[in-house]
Scaffold this motif. Structure first.
Motif, PDB file in Angstrom:
ATOM      1  N   TRP A  39       0.857  -1.232  -0.081  1.00  0.00           N
ATOM      2  CA  TRP A  39       0.084  -0.083   0.127  1.00  0.00           C
ATOM      3  C   TRP A  39       0.852   1.323   0.121  1.00  0.00           C
ATOM      4  O   TRP A  39       1.669   1.363   0.971  1.00  0.00           O
ATOM      5  N   ASN A  40       0.609   2.171  -1.094  1.00  0.00           N
ATOM      6  CA  ASN A  40       1.413   3.130  -1.175  1.00  0.00           C
ATOM      7  C   ASN A  40       0.476   4.437  -1.617  1.00  0.00           C
ATOM      8  O   ASN A  40       0.362   4.548  -2.904  1.00  0.00           O
ATOM      9  N   SER A  41      -0.100   4.923  -0.539  1.00  0.00           N
ATOM     10  CA  SER A  41      -0.903   6.101  -0.817  1.00  0.00           C
ATOM     11  C   SER A  41      -0.401   7.352  -1.674  1.00  0.00           C
ATOM     12  O   SER A  41      -1.091   7.684  -2.567  1.00  0.00           O
ATOM     13  N   LYS A  42       0.861   7.534  -1.555  1.00  0.00           N
ATOM     14  CA  LYS A  42       1.370   8.696  -2.297  1.00  0.00           C
ATOM     15  C   LYS A  42       1.409   8.258  -3.826  1.00  0.00           C
ATOM     16  O   LYS A  42       1.099   9.114  -4.714  1.00  0.00           O
ATOM     17  N   LEU A  43       2.157   7.133  -3.943  1.00  0.00           N
ATOM     18  CA  LEU A  43       2.093   6.755  -5.428  1.00  0.00           C
ATOM     19  C   LEU A  43       0.982   6.459  -6.322  1.00  0.00           C
ATOM     20  O   LEU A  43       0.425   6.829  -7.378  1.00  0.00           O
ATOM     21  N   LEU A  44      -0.399   6.211  -5.408  1.00  0.00           N
ATOM     22  CA  LEU A  44      -1.689   6.149  -5.848  1.00  0.00           C
ATOM     23  C   LEU A  44      -2.066   7.492  -6.527  1.00  0.00           C
ATOM     24  O   LEU A  44      -2.839   7.529  -7.684  1.00  0.00           O
ATOM     25  N   LEU A  45      -1.720   8.669  -5.936  1.00  0.00           N
ATOM     26  CA  LEU A  45      -2.083   9.854  -6.600  1.00  0.00           C
ATOM     27  C   LEU A  45      -1.205  10.193  -7.808  1.00  0.00           C
ATOM     28  O   LEU A  45      -1.430  11.356  -8.421  1.00  0.00           O
ATOM     29  N   GLY A  46      -0.380   9.377  -8.367  1.00  0.00           N
ATOM     30  CA  GLY A  46       0.549   9.589  -9.621  1.00  0.00           C
ATOM     31  C   GLY A  46      -0.194   8.705 -10.733  1.00  0.00           C
ATOM     32  O   GLY A  46       0.014   8.842 -11.732  1.00  0.00           O
ATOM     33  N   HIS A  47      -0.634   7.841 -10.412  1.00  0.00           N
ATOM     34  CA  HIS A  47      -1.158   6.837 -11.315  1.00  0.00           C
ATOM     35  C   HIS A  47      -1.785   5.532 -10.527  1.00  0.00           C
ATOM     36  O   HIS A  47      -1.438   5.265  -9.436  1.00  0.00           O
ATOM     37  N   ASN A  48      -2.560   4.820 -11.323  1.00  0.00           N
ATOM     38  CA  ASN A  48      -3.323   3.686 -10.639  1.00  0.00           C
ATOM     39  C   ASN A  48      -2.395   2.328 -10.677  1.00  0.00           C
ATOM     40  O   ASN A  48      -2.628   1.664 -11.571  1.00  0.00           O
ATOM     41  N   TYR A  49      -1.618   2.327  -9.806  1.00  0.00           N
ATOM     42  CA  TYR A  49      -0.638   1.358  -9.789  1.00  0.00           C
ATOM     43  C   TYR A  49      -1.490  -0.184  -9.297  1.00  0.00           C
ATOM     44  O   TYR A  49      -0.781  -1.224  -9.445  1.00  0.00           O
ATOM     45  N   ILE A  50      -2.731   0.125  -8.604  1.00  0.00           N
ATOM     46  CA  ILE A  50      -3.233  -1.186  -7.962  1.00  0.00           C
ATOM     47  C   ILE A  50      -3.824  -2.001  -9.098  1.00  0.00           C
ATOM     48  O   ILE A  50      -3.682  -3.230  -9.271  1.00  0.00           O
ATOM     49  N   THR A  51      -4.668  -1.159 -10.074  1.00  0.00           N
ATOM     50  CA  THR A  51      -5.085  -1.740 -11.269  1.00  0.00           C
ATOM     51  C   THR A  51      -6.029  -3.217 -10.735  1.00  0.00           C
ATOM     52  O   THR A  51      -7.012  -3.093 -10.351  1.00  0.00           O
ATOM     53  N   HIS A  52      -5.609  -4.198 -11.239  1.00  0.00           N
ATOM     54  CA  HIS A  52      -6.046  -5.674 -10.854  1.00  0.00           C
ATOM     55  C   HIS A  52      -5.305  -6.335 -10.001  1.00  0.00           C
ATOM     56  O   HIS A  52      -4.153  -6.282  -9.695  1.00  0.00           O
ATOM     57  N   PHE A  53      -5.696  -7.492  -9.205  1.00  0.00           N
ATOM     58  CA  PHE A  53      -7.084  -7.826  -9.231  1.00  0.00           C
ATOM     59  C   PHE A  53      -7.713  -7.292  -7.794  1.00  0.00           C
ATOM     60  O   PHE A  53      -7.114  -7.865  -6.821  1.00  0.00           O
ATOM     61  N   VAL A  54      -8.711  -6.400  -7.747  1.00  0.00           N
ATOM     62  CA  VAL A  54      -9.295  -5.858  -6.520  1.00  0.00           C
ATOM     63  C   VAL A  54     -10.204  -6.666  -5.988  1.00  0.00           C
ATOM     64  O   VAL A  54     -11.384  -7.108  -6.779  1.00  0.00           O
ATOM     65  N   VAL A  55     -10.205  -6.926  -4.602  1.00  0.00           N
ATOM     66  CA  VAL A  55     -11.284  -7.886  -4.108  1.00  0.00           C
ATOM     67  C   VAL A  55     -11.750  -6.813  -2.513  1.00  0.00           C
ATOM     68  O   VAL A  55     -10.750  -6.606  -1.952  1.00  0.00           O
ATOM     69  N   VAL A  56     -12.852  -6.466  -2.361  1.00  0.00           N
ATOM     70  CA  VAL A  56     -13.274  -5.692  -1.342  1.00  0.00           C
ATOM     71  C   VAL A  56     -14.275  -6.137  -0.583  1.00  0.00           C
ATOM     72  O   VAL A  56     -15.096  -7.121  -1.071  1.00  0.00           O
ATOM     73  N   LYS A  57     -14.150  -6.046   0.713  1.00  0.00           N
ATOM     74  CA  LYS A  57     -15.321  -6.538   1.696  1.00  0.00           C
ATOM     75  C   LYS A  57     -16.658  -5.870   1.190  1.00  0.00           C
ATOM     76  O   LYS A  57     -16.585  -4.895   1.165  1.00  0.00           O
TER      77      LYS A  57
END
Length: 698
Positions: A329-347
């Motif tokens: 988890w890199n909150s600052k990097l996420l503000l520069g691009h969507n590094y998370i992309t896939h595969f997102v699983v949420v409760k």
């Protein structure tokens, strides 16, 4: 059957051994891959001198362009195969500036005895095969999957040109199903995972592969919710109904009108009854172990609400490439691009709080959802394994980022909306690299900064250049300079910004820095080494820019050498080996780095004290620099103390300084032992560097 299996092994090993024996007598080498991206040709491979067992040197003929980066990499497989000591880095990566894609390249190899060899690299003929690892892993296959499956894969691999990633897959993706099934039986929590997929006019082949990749999951408590967005192709309905009739876990809905990707995904969500919701595209594939790994993490971390994994790309022939080994988890990097992309699983609870996808940001609806969801939870987890395969089809964003420019405009809106929700003022610009963004924050009042520089004996000429360049190049107005032990007669300071301090007491370098802080009046402190000079007018503005977030405690800049190569773009300490790692060291300043890591602000383990900013009240709270450590442990120690009070370390590429004279590490074994004893009980390895990237494992 087994005799045929071992004959096959022997045949393949001998075939590839013969290939290597054709190499010229003095050289043993292989070109693994030749790729082109962002106006750069990237050549990867390995090589050594047969006579001395030492790594090769390389030259690029003038006619071939300009080499902008050369990196040596560890290749344990090659070391093992040829019985060469592990400390010899036989792998290499060469980056060459090029305006267009190239399919061939001339290169000169040199050994340490002066022998040169001209070679021509042709992309169509590139191949690599490590016969020893091939045999070893084939035996693992035989044990785990039986002779029939092993022979099937051997035949397939025999027809394939192998590259470095193929071998990585072969080494790392052998599953022990008996063990996995035993683990799954012991899971105390066995949640239902609902996978939601928006479907629109996808080719039948990819739709079937998508559905079947879910059906092949080791973990079976899932449901697949597919929403057709009024596709004109008749095969869509036929395929969806076919699978739904055969497998009751597959649910389908046929929308009466086209609502685009967000509305279609929302329709699929309405079908979901699971405890967790996973998001998937209609032509991509899940690795068979994906859901098993997610549920395993949920059992180990029962508070998990947002989970993501590593991914790669898969082309239309089924070849996998471009692995993306992500940061935790890199909150600052996420503000520069969507590094998370896939595969997102949420409760499910988190999804209900965050809300469904928004059609006004179609194209970047997943980025928008990730921003909204992660604002509402701290229970964010990353699985450092390749569990998702992103299909590349001609015209898709995966194949060609320029194909959907509207997606980046939508991403810009998603970020603007995120700033408004967080009550932060700022402008969002689309970055120079596709899919990236730059945020310029607004301050109601610019904080006053004290720039602290301690002169090092013997560096007087460089120290003078350092001060003069700051005065000439800094656009930020609200600052002073605290200059310790400088010759003030050589400095032209017409604005009276510099405050000279002389202290002849027998103090260490860090004691002098701590002493200078007491003389400063700034709300923020910037520490610069006396042998660096700014490379752009915005350097100080950019350091301050990243402090808008209350979670940020310390910010570091990009340190370059005189050849415009990266010296420090963040660093971390490996406690097991007592080794300091410098990320992207040796790359050219204008290189984008690994998935944009050299061009975007991000959270890091530590930054260099050659150029760092910290809030003065935080510096005082943690008692400043430890005075019994040497460079670079002084900086890492300070960063760990900042982290210890719950503040994050940020590195920004936009604050560039050049090191006119590189600092030399003078650390003894005793220094490392002292540092490890101080911190090892509290600190693990760098969470922002993926385990598979450590020591250049790929």
């Amino acid at each position: 059957m087994k005799n045929k299996f071992f004959n096959s092994l022997y045949f393949n090993a001998e075939r590839y051994r013969a290939k290597y024996n054709k190499k010229e007598n003095h050289f043993c080498y292989n070109i693994d891959n030749m790729d082109y991206k962002e106006n750069v040709v990237i050549v990867k491979g390995w090589g050594f001198s047969r006579d001395t067992k030492k790594p090769l040197e390389f030259e690029l003929p003038r006619t071939e362009g300009k080499a902008i980066c050369f990196l040596r990499k560890e290749r344990e497989d090659v070391n093992d195969a040829y019985n060469i000591p592990k400390n010899e880095k036989l792998g290499f990566e060469i980056k060459i500036a090029a305006k267009k894609k190239r399919n061939s390249l001339n290169l000169v190899l040199k050994n340490n005895e002066g022998v040169a060899l001209n070679i021509k690299i042709e992309k169509s003929k590139i191949g690599k095969f490590d016969n020893l690892k091939f045999m070893k892993n084939s035996l693992i296959l035989l044990k785990n999957e039986g002779a029939r499956e092993a022979i099937k894969r051997i035949k397939r691999q025999g027809k394939t040109i192998w590259n470095e990633y193929d071998l990585w897959i072969y080494k790392n993706e052998v599953y022990d199903l008996e063990q996995i099934n035993g683990e799954m039986e012991c899971f105390k929590i066995q949640p239902k995972i609902s996978i939601v997929v928006p479907v629109y006019n996808v080719a039948e082949e990819w739709l079937r592969k998508n559905i079947e990749s879910v059906q092949k999951q080791f973990y079976q408590n899932w449901e697949l919710c597919l929403a057709d967005d009024c596709s004109p192709s008749p095969h869509i309905k036929q395929v969806l109904l076919e699978y739904a009739e055969k497998d009751k876990r597959i649910k389908v809905i046929f929308r009466k009108e086209n609502g685009h990707i967000s509305e279609a995904t929302n329709s699929a969500i309405e079908l979901a009854t699971g405890d967790y919701i996973g998001f998937m595209d209609n032509d991509d594939e899940l690795a068979p172990a994906a859901l098993y790994e997610y549920v395993k993490l949920i059992n180990e971390n029962t508070n998990a609400e947002f989970i993501y994994c590593d991914e790669d790309m898969i082309d239309m022939s089924g070849r996998r490439f471009n692995p993306f080994f992500k940061s935790s988890w890199n909150s600052k990097l996420l503000l520069g691009h969507n590094y998370i992309t896939h595969f997102v699983v949420v409760k499910r609870d988190l999804l209900e709080k965050a809300g469904k996808l928004r059609s006004e940001v179609n194209g970047s609806q997943d980025y928008d959802f990730v921003l909204r969801a992660t604002e509402l939870t701290e229970n964010i987890y990353h699985i450092p394994k390749i569990l998702y395969h992103w299909r590349t089809i001609e015209g898709s964003v995966a194949e060609n980022p320029e194909a959907k420019n509207y997606a980046y405009v939508s991403g810009q809106k998603a970020l603007k909306d995120a700033l408004e929700r967080r009550e932060i003022e700022g402008d969002v610009a689309i970055g120079e690299s596709y899919g990236t963004y730059k945020i310029n924050y607004h301050f109601h009042k610019k904080p006053f900064v004290s720039v602290i520089i301690v002169n090092r004996p013997g560096n007087e000429g460089l120290s003078t250049k350092c001060l003069q360049s700051i005065l000439e190049l800094t656009e930020y107005e609200a600052y002073e300079i605290i200059a310790v032990n400088f010759d003030d007669s050589t400095i032209s300071d017409i604005n009276g910004r510099i405050h000279f301090i002389f202290n002849n007491a027998n103090r260490t370098f860090e004691q002098l820095r701590n002493y200078a802080v007491k003389k400063s009046v700034g709300e923020y402190l910037v520490f610069l080494d006396s042998t660096v000079k700014p490379e752009n007018k915005q350097w100080l503005s950019e350091l301050v820019n990243e402090t808008i977030d209350n979670d940020t405690g310390l910010v570091g800049g990009k340190i370059l050498d005189s050849k415009k190569q990266v010296l420090n773009a963040g660093m971390w300490f490996e406690f097991d080996t007592k080794k300091v790692h410098y990320t992207h060291r040796g790359c050219q300043a204008d290189n984008i780095g690994y998935y944009y890591r050299l061009v975007l602000p991000q959270n890091v383990f530590a930054v260099s004290d050659e150029c760092m900013l910290i809030k003065k009240n935080i510096f005082e709270q943690i008692d400043g620099f430890s005075e019994n450590l040497e460079f670079p442990l002084t900086a890492i120690d300070l960063c760990l103390k900042v982290d210890g009070i719950g503040k994050k370390i940020v590195w920004t590429p936009y604050a560039e300084v050049m090191q006119m004279k590189e600092r030399v590490e003078k650390l003894s074994e005793e220094d490392f032992d002292h540092f490890v004893k101080k911190w090892s009980e509290d600190i693990c390895n760098d969470p922002y560097t993926n385990p598979y990237l450590i020591n250049n494992r790929i």
